[in-house]
Design an enzyme around this catalytic site. Structure first.
Site, mmCIF file in Angstrom:
data_model
loop_
_atom_site.group_PDB
_atom_site.id
_atom_site.type_symbol
_atom_site.label_atom_id
_atom_site.label_comp_id
_atom_site.label_asym_id
_atom_site.label_seq_id
_atom_site.Cartn_x
_atom_site.Cartn_y
_atom_site.Cartn_z
ATOM 1 C CE LYS A 66 51.870 22.077 24.296
ATOM 2 N NZ LYS A 66 51.906 20.965 25.564
ATOM 3 C CB CYS A 159 52.013 13.181 25.497
ATOM 4 S SG CYS A 159 50.731 13.997 26.396
ATOM 5 C CE LYS A 197 59.987 14.686 25.145
ATOM 6 N NZ LYS A 197 59.512 15.982 25.047
ATOM 7 C CB CYS A 373 74.587 3.957 62.074
ATOM 8 S SG CYS A 373 75.662 2.561 62.016
#
Ligand SMILES: Cc1cc2nc3c(=O)[nH]c(=O)nc-3n(C[C@H](O)[C@H](O)[C@H](O)COP(=O)(O)O)c2cc1C
Length: 432
Positions: A66, A159, A197, A373
């Site tokens: 974390k 984040c 990240k 369609c």
């Protein structure tokens, strides 16, 4: 025999080594070797050292902690902070959170990292970190996590909630220059690999990836959550999840975001030479293989663990082994990026004459194909009689809408050499 000498089952290290050999899924990411390519992503399943240890005992190849932060940074989570989108079956297909980074003291984390590495030396332990736009903060934090024994660092520049309004998280990953600068600061401070990240909440993730590479990143991880507004309680007239009647934007994860994660990994793969850690919506081994084939060296998983637990690792590893055996892969590395050359520009895609055809044995006559369609396609499907449909090849544009809506998989597309003579389908005799 040799294996039993090297891998003494009476020692922790020996048991770890045996585990590694048995799985035969070992892979390397930025120089860090792990016994299999499945890592826990930075999130609640890695919020305590004892959770990471239990996951390792159950077979996970690695974990990203974390996100850790300097002790001076105040973190206070809203409650509740999760909400979900469910399919009719009740299955969670999208998960939104506005949880912040860890609330636990750094010293406690550093001790836990040390213990985890002592107990599980061959599993990859990556320290996720976040700080303010302050060189000293980033460098101190990075150095301490390295010294505690982490194999690599993952910089959380992604984040999407709470932290950006404090100029952190995605506020950094949405700024190419800041991404490059802060990556450079961390690289100066540590010798272990530095992974950045990235956020999918940008116009061009490849551009940000290139700047991270310029800053010296050893690898990239993507995606963090997709900024979202999960819903509104229309009866109470409150945004969800309601925190005393109010809410805020959050980050979407889980199955619903897999196509975004796959796209980001493919784009980063094309734009940089860096090794990639892929995540976003992985719920089973097939999803993980999709990421590998598009260029990820390993995968991270959060939401599926949050809703099913650590035990999913058994299906992930056994499924991957079976797939590799069936497709004659002897290592995970061989699979990485295999599908990448098949991603080409839109203008280079073939323009063949594909036409739908209905398999009468499978068709239940629901008529949904004819409706779509008629209302959103080329009016190519005619109802001949009760529960009997015919595709007019000269009108069909091969778009695949009918095959997408057919629940029985009774419609397929095939190549047909026909002259498309009827241009204006509105004049077709069978349309209303
Ligand atoms: C509740 C929750 C908390 C998270 N916390 C973090 C975090 O602290 N740091 C981070 O880099 N990513 C965090 N993430 C993002 C995950 O690591 C991951 O990037 C994202 O959820 C996509 O993967 P998934 O679809 O497998 O969940 C969090 C995700 C969730 C759901």
């Amino acid at each position: 025999m040799i294996l039993s000498i090297i891998s003494d089952p009476t020692t922790k290290r020996g048991r770890e080594k045996m585990y590694e050999k048995r799985m035969d899924l070992a892979t390397t990411f930025c120089g860090v070797t792990m016994p299999n390519p499945f890592l826990l992503a930075s999130a609640p399943p890695t919020a305590f050292g004892h959770l990471i240890k239990r996951a390792f005992t159950m077979g996970w190849g690695g974990a990203v902690t974390k996100t850790l932060k300097p002790d001076g940074m105040e973190i206070s989570d809203a409650k509740p902070r999760f909400a979900t989108v469910k399919a009719k079956s009740g299955e969670i297909v999208g998960f939104q959170n506005f949880e912040l980074v860890t609330k636990r003291p750094l010293q406690v984390w550093l001790q836990e990292i040390k213990e985890i590495k002592e107990q599980f030396p061959v599993r990859a332990l990556i320290g996720s970190i976040m700080a303010e736009v302050d060189k000293k903060q980033w460098q101190d934090l990075a150095y301490k996590v390295e010294k505690a024994g982490a194999d690599a660092l993952e910089l959380n520049f992604s984040c999407p909630h709470g932290m950006p309004e404090r100029n952190m998280g995605a506020a950094i990953g949405q700024d190419p220059e800041l991404t490059e600068t802060i990556t450079g600061w961390v690289k100066e401070a540590v010798d272990i690999p530095v992974i950045v990240k990235l956020s999918p909440n940008v116009t061009d993730i490849a551009l940000i990836g290139k700047h991270a590479a310029r800053g010296g990143a050893d690898g990239l991880a993507a995606i963090n959550t997709v900024q979202s507004m999960i819903g509104v309680d229309i009866h109470k007239q409150e945004p969800l999840p309601s925190v005393g009647g109010y809410s805020t934007f959050g980050g979407l994860s889980g199955f619903a975001v897999k196509p975004i994660g796959l796209r980001c990994i493919a784009q980063l793969n094309a734009a940089t030479n860096l090794p990639l850690s892929g995540m976003g919506g992985i719920a089973n081994y097939e999803h993980a293989i999709e990421y590998l084939l598009l260029g990820a060296s390993n995968v991270q998983i959060c939401t599926q663990v949050m809703i099913k637990g650590f035990g999913i690792i058994q299906g992930l590893t056994s499924g991957l082994v079976k797939y590799m055996q069936k497709n004659n892969y002897s290592s995970v590395e061989e699979m990485v990026g295999v599908v990448t050359p098949k991603l080409i520009e839109h203008s280079a895609l073939e323009r063949s004459n594909l036409v739908a055809s209905i398999n009468k044995d499978w068709c239940v006559g629901c008529g949904e194909c004819k409706v779509v369609c008629n209302d959103a396609g080329y009016g190519a499907i005619e109802e001949l009689g009760e529960k009997e449909y015919l595709v007019h090849a000269d009108l069909c544009d091969g778009c695949s809408l009918c095959t997408q809506v057919c629940r029985r998989k009774a419609i397929s597309l095939g190549e047909e050499k026909i002259e498309k003579v009827v241009k204006d389908h509105r004049h077709s005799r069978w349309l209303d």
